[in-house]
Motif scaffolding. Sequence first.
Motif: not given
Length: 169
Positions: A34-38, A60-68, A111-114
């Motif tokens: 669901k999310h993408l982080h760069v 595609i909305v990139p995730v800025v804060d991975m903690a959330k 990296k796809f998930g874990d």
Amino acid sequence: MSFSRFLLIMCLSSVLVACGFKLRGDHSLPAGYKHLHVESMHSHAPLKRALNKRLEIYNIVPVVDMAKESHVHTITITLAPEKLERRLLSVFSTGQVAEYELILGVPYTVKFGDNDLIEAYFEVVRDYQDDPDQVLAKSRELELVLSEMRREAADRIIRRLSSQSTTRI
């Protein structure tokens, strides 16, 4: 429209759908994500900026804060520093360089998930003609060519993501 023509169109359509064909402009994240982080070593790296702009274009909305966000449903792209090489292609009769081949090497990991990291690398190549009599114009042209190369690299990364699973890139 005759029935045979309609039947032919339906058969061709079903064959295209069955083989997994998707229109080139249809970029989305793989199923289950669901999310993408760069990430990048440099926060204002030109390739990272180009990738974020291209993500906006493809909705595609990139995730800025991975903690959330949950790491399980997130794809993380880590951009390594790009490598720019110039190869000599031709020279003028005076011995000055007339034409270069610009090679932008793009190393990154996904990296796809874990799951484990997947390392990827590709090159974007362009020819660039140099003219020593027009230095200012050529330096601006070089900036535009590099910008176009980064845009193509970002598109390639997105296409690879949208067509790949967790097994390979």
